[in-house]
Design a protein around this motif. Structure first.
Motif, PDB file in Angstrom:
ATOM      1  N   CYS A 108      76.569  12.962  38.365  1.00 25.56           N
ATOM      2  CA  CYS A 108      76.389  14.108  39.252  1.00 25.56           C
ATOM      3  C   CYS A 108      77.430  13.997  40.373  1.00 25.56           C
ATOM      4  O   CYS A 108      77.554  12.965  41.008  1.00 25.56           O
ATOM      5  CB  CYS A 108      74.974  14.082  39.842  1.00 25.56           C
ATOM      6  SG  CYS A 108      74.735  15.180  41.253  1.00 25.56           S
ATOM      7  N   CYS A 111      75.334  13.341  43.925  1.00 29.91           N
ATOM      8  CA  CYS A 111      74.595  12.113  44.249  1.00 29.91           C
ATOM      9  C   CYS A 111      75.039  10.933  43.390  1.00 29.91           C
ATOM     10  O   CYS A 111      74.568   9.824  43.583  1.00 29.91           O
ATOM     11  CB  CYS A 111      73.091  12.333  44.132  1.00 29.91           C
ATOM     12  SG  CYS A 111      72.502  12.427  42.437  1.00 29.91           S
ATOM     13  N   CYS A 132      69.692  17.456  37.720  1.00 29.47           N
ATOM     14  CA  CYS A 132      70.004  16.060  38.018  1.00 29.47           C
ATOM     15  C   CYS A 132      68.723  15.318  38.359  1.00 29.47           C
ATOM     16  O   CYS A 132      67.949  15.773  39.199  1.00 29.47           O
ATOM     17  CB  CYS A 132      70.978  15.992  39.192  1.00 29.47           C
ATOM     18  SG  CYS A 132      71.280  14.309  39.747  1.00 29.47           S
ATOM     19  N   GLY A 134      68.600  12.645  39.865  1.00 36.59           N
ATOM     20  CA  GLY A 134      68.766  11.984  41.159  1.00 36.59           C
ATOM     21  C   GLY A 134      68.465  12.917  42.322  1.00 36.59           C
ATOM     22  O   GLY A 134      67.612  12.624  43.155  1.00 36.59           O
ATOM     23  N   CYS A 135      69.154  14.063  42.368  1.00 36.12           N
ATOM     24  CA  CYS A 135      69.019  14.937  43.542  1.00 36.12           C
ATOM     25  C   CYS A 135      68.334  16.256  43.227  1.00 36.12           C
ATOM     26  O   CYS A 135      67.959  16.985  44.134  1.00 36.12           O
ATOM     27  CB  CYS A 135      70.398  15.190  44.158  1.00 36.12           C
ATOM     28  SG  CYS A 135      71.518  16.087  43.059  1.00 36.12           S
TER      29      CYS A 135
HETATM   30 ZN   LIG Z   1      72.527  14.595  41.675  1.00 32.06          ZN
END
Ligand SMILES: [Zn+2]
Length: 145
Positions: A108, A111, A132, A134-135
């Motif tokens: 990504c 992030c 994503c 992650g974020c």
């Molecule tokens: Zn991300």
């Protein structure tokens, strides 16, 4: 009786002198207050002028913001229906902070969370998208300009 008056006289002079001194001080202070009042009235004029400028800028920006909001509304209509609920959800969270991000390699771009190279290939080659992990942003192909 005379003696008493003689004794009181200097005392009275002393008091009179002290009263005059105090009156002098009052005058000095009053002059100071006048100067301060003029100063503060100057400041308050300046504040009023700045406020006017700020109001004008706000009014101008309000018009521009409304124009941009309308453009955004129009663009949102063009987002494909199957994509829209997801986009709206991500936009709630990242409205002014890139709700959509591209792939950088297999990560990504925002992030740096890695995805598998198979998933990255899918995104890049068949223009799919992923949320994503992650974020929470929508990751799209890095080949989209
Ligand atoms: Zn991300």
């Amino acid at each position: 009786m005379n003696k008493e008056i003689e004794n009181l006289s200097p005392r009275q002079e002393e008091i009179e002198e002290s009263v005059l001194e105090k009156l002098d001080q009052v005058e000095t202070i009053e002059e100071g207050i006048k100067v301060d009042e003029e100063y503060f009235s100057g400041i308050s004029d300046t504040i009023a002028e700045i406020q006017e400028e700020v109001d004008a800028i706000e009014a101008k920006n309000k018009g521009e913001i409304e124009k941009l909001e309308k453009q955004i509304e129009a663009l949102l209509i063009e987002i494909p229906n199957d994509f829209k609920p997801m986009y709206d959800k991500v936009r709630e969270k990242y409205r002014f902070n890139s709700p959509i991000t591209k792939l950088t390699g297999t990560a990504c771009a925002k992030c740096r969370m890695q995805i598998s190279s198979a998933e990255a290939g899918e995104i890049n080659n068949s223009f799919q998208h992923r949320i994503c992990s992650g974020c929470g942003r929508i990751i799209i192909s890095n080949q989209v300009s």
